[in-house]
Design a protein around this motif. Sequence first.
Motif, PDB file in Angstrom:
ATOM      1  N   LEU A 224      20.318  -9.612  22.053  1.00 39.98           N
ATOM      2  CA  LEU A 224      20.163 -11.002  21.642  1.00 39.98           C
ATOM      3  C   LEU A 224      20.761 -11.211  20.244  1.00 39.98           C
ATOM      4  O   LEU A 224      20.640 -10.362  19.368  1.00 39.98           O
ATOM      5  CB  LEU A 224      18.681 -11.389  21.625  1.00 39.98           C
ATOM      6  CG  LEU A 224      17.970 -11.459  22.982  1.00 39.98           C
ATOM      7  CD1 LEU A 224      16.481 -11.706  22.781  1.00 39.98           C
ATOM      8  CD2 LEU A 224      18.582 -12.549  23.862  1.00 39.98           C
ATOM      9  N   ASP A 225      21.391 -12.352  20.051  1.00 41.12           N
ATOM     10  CA  ASP A 225      21.933 -12.703  18.736  1.00 41.12           C
ATOM     11  C   ASP A 225      20.932 -13.499  17.908  1.00 41.12           C
ATOM     12  O   ASP A 225      20.993 -13.517  16.670  1.00 41.12           O
ATOM     13  CB  ASP A 225      23.204 -13.554  18.896  1.00 41.12           C
ATOM     14  CG  ASP A 225      24.271 -12.831  19.688  1.00 41.12           C
ATOM     15  OD1 ASP A 225      24.610 -11.703  19.319  1.00 41.12           O
ATOM     16  OD2 ASP A 225      24.760 -13.412  20.690  1.00 41.12           O
ATOM     17  N   ALA A 226      20.014 -14.188  18.585  1.00 43.54           N
ATOM     18  CA  ALA A 226      19.030 -15.027  17.899  1.00 43.54           C
ATOM     19  C   ALA A 226      17.761 -15.123  18.736  1.00 43.54           C
ATOM     20  O   ALA A 226      17.811 -15.005  19.963  1.00 43.54           O
ATOM     21  CB  ALA A 226      19.591 -16.426  17.643  1.00 43.54           C
ATOM     22  N   THR A 258      26.202 -18.043  21.608  1.00 38.95           N
ATOM     23  CA  THR A 258      25.183 -17.136  21.075  1.00 38.95           C
ATOM     24  C   THR A 258      24.140 -16.829  22.152  1.00 38.95           C
ATOM     25  O   THR A 258      23.693 -17.719  22.873  1.00 38.95           O
ATOM     26  CB  THR A 258      24.492 -17.781  19.857  1.00 38.95           C
ATOM     27  OG1 THR A 258      25.472 -18.060  18.861  1.00 38.95           O
ATOM     28  CG2 THR A 258      23.428 -16.863  19.274  1.00 38.95           C
ATOM     29  N   LEU A 298      15.468  -5.515  18.502  1.00 39.07           N
ATOM     30  CA  LEU A 298      16.520  -6.497  18.252  1.00 39.07           C
ATOM     31  C   LEU A 298      17.704  -5.850  17.529  1.00 39.07           C
ATOM     32  O   LEU A 298      17.531  -4.910  16.752  1.00 39.07           O
ATOM     33  CB  LEU A 298      15.980  -7.659  17.407  1.00 39.07           C
ATOM     34  CG  LEU A 298      14.933  -8.552  18.071  1.00 39.07           C
ATOM     35  CD1 LEU A 298      14.406  -9.574  17.079  1.00 39.07           C
ATOM     36  CD2 LEU A 298      15.513  -9.250  19.302  1.00 39.07           C
ATOM     37  N   CYS A 302      20.213  -9.923  13.600  1.00 36.96           N
ATOM     38  CA  CYS A 302      19.739 -10.989  14.497  1.00 36.96           C
ATOM     39  C   CYS A 302      19.139 -12.134  13.681  1.00 36.96           C
ATOM     40  O   CYS A 302      18.542 -11.926  12.626  1.00 36.96           O
ATOM     41  CB  CYS A 302      18.692 -10.416  15.450  1.00 36.96           C
ATOM     42  SG  CYS A 302      18.104 -11.564  16.710  1.00 36.96           S
ATOM     43  N   ALA A 322      17.422  -8.857   9.240  1.00 27.16           N
ATOM     44  CA  ALA A 322      17.535 -10.108  10.003  1.00 27.16           C
ATOM     45  C   ALA A 322      17.670 -11.324   9.085  1.00 27.16           C
ATOM     46  O   ALA A 322      17.221 -11.320   7.937  1.00 27.16           O
ATOM     47  CB  ALA A 322      16.315 -10.282  10.903  1.00 27.16           C
TER      48      ALA A 322
END
Length: 368
Positions: A224-226, A258, A298, A302, A322
């Motif tokens: 996941l990017d976000a 994204t 993550l 992220c 992050a």
Amino acid sequence: MPAELYLCSTPLHILNSVAIASGRPENDHHIWLIDQPVVDGNPYFALLNSWAESPFRSCRITQGQIKGLKQKLANRRQVFAQIAELINTVRPARVYTGNDRRIEFQYAMHQCAQQHCDATGIYMDEGTFTYVGRAASTSFSDRVVDNLLKKLTYGLWWKHPPTIGGSGWINEVYAAFPELVHGLLQQKTLIPLQNCYHANQAVERFCALLLETFGADAERVRHLDAVLTLPHESIIERLPGYRDAMLGVLDELCGNGTRVGVKYHPRNSNPDILNAGDQSGTYLIPYRIPFEALLPLLPEGCIIIGDVSSTLINGRWLRPDAEILSLQNDSVANAELFSQFFTQIGVATLTPAELLPALREKTSLAQS
């Protein structure tokens, strides 16, 4: 070998216990899930018992949140008897808790004293109260009335904590940000909690298994990017501009490709209040998963977006790499203290109107 006992009432307590115990393999570790609303089929208890690499020699669980005074007192007597027996059996040198207001922890420390077992009481950081304090602890009802009732009901061994982690039973504090703890905790021996998580493969494996237990795809989380971690739906509906801000975030992130994870509050009645599942590229993370369990999995850098809560405090120390953005909510208790503390740990607190421009700046910098 020295024995260590961990009394855990929340998922974060369990995660911290795994991190600490796995880094001290020379000792004999025992974990007890206290005050659990569900005992039969409890997913944390089941996982800890089936996990081949568990750092714990034994795992116990007891029911909590009993309704009715008579039933609650009967339950407490049973739990106290079990605690006394365990203290006599393992004679712990260290007793850990995430909340020293828990009667089980205080009774365990009392039993250690009664049985001439010289145990050190240890508080494991749980977020908010560690840094901004617990204002209710200084109220007359808490400091005098509740304190007196507990002493009359349970015994003079009960010690009123002036804030969470501040009772006389606590000698050491594992804190994510030792230099920022509440003044009342600065009198304790402070130990950096982040060191227990650094390069700790046991934590990552435990979190991956926990995600699997709740039906999540750990590999998808790793890419996941976000992540949007959202408050209860009542706040989304009540706070002016909140819903539109979150919809704008989803549109912005999904529009540029994204990969976004959306984590809703576990007590929502609407499973997807923002209709995030309709957006291409979003992953609806099973709501029952504790947010802390996602963090070690993550990817680096992220983006985490959430509200003013302990969730983002945990996000900052578990993922110092992050980018973390918080949506301002002045209706939250201690909102101003939260905002000041967030600034100190590098979490930006933004109004709904400020959120989208800030996010665009973050993503454009990352892409460049």
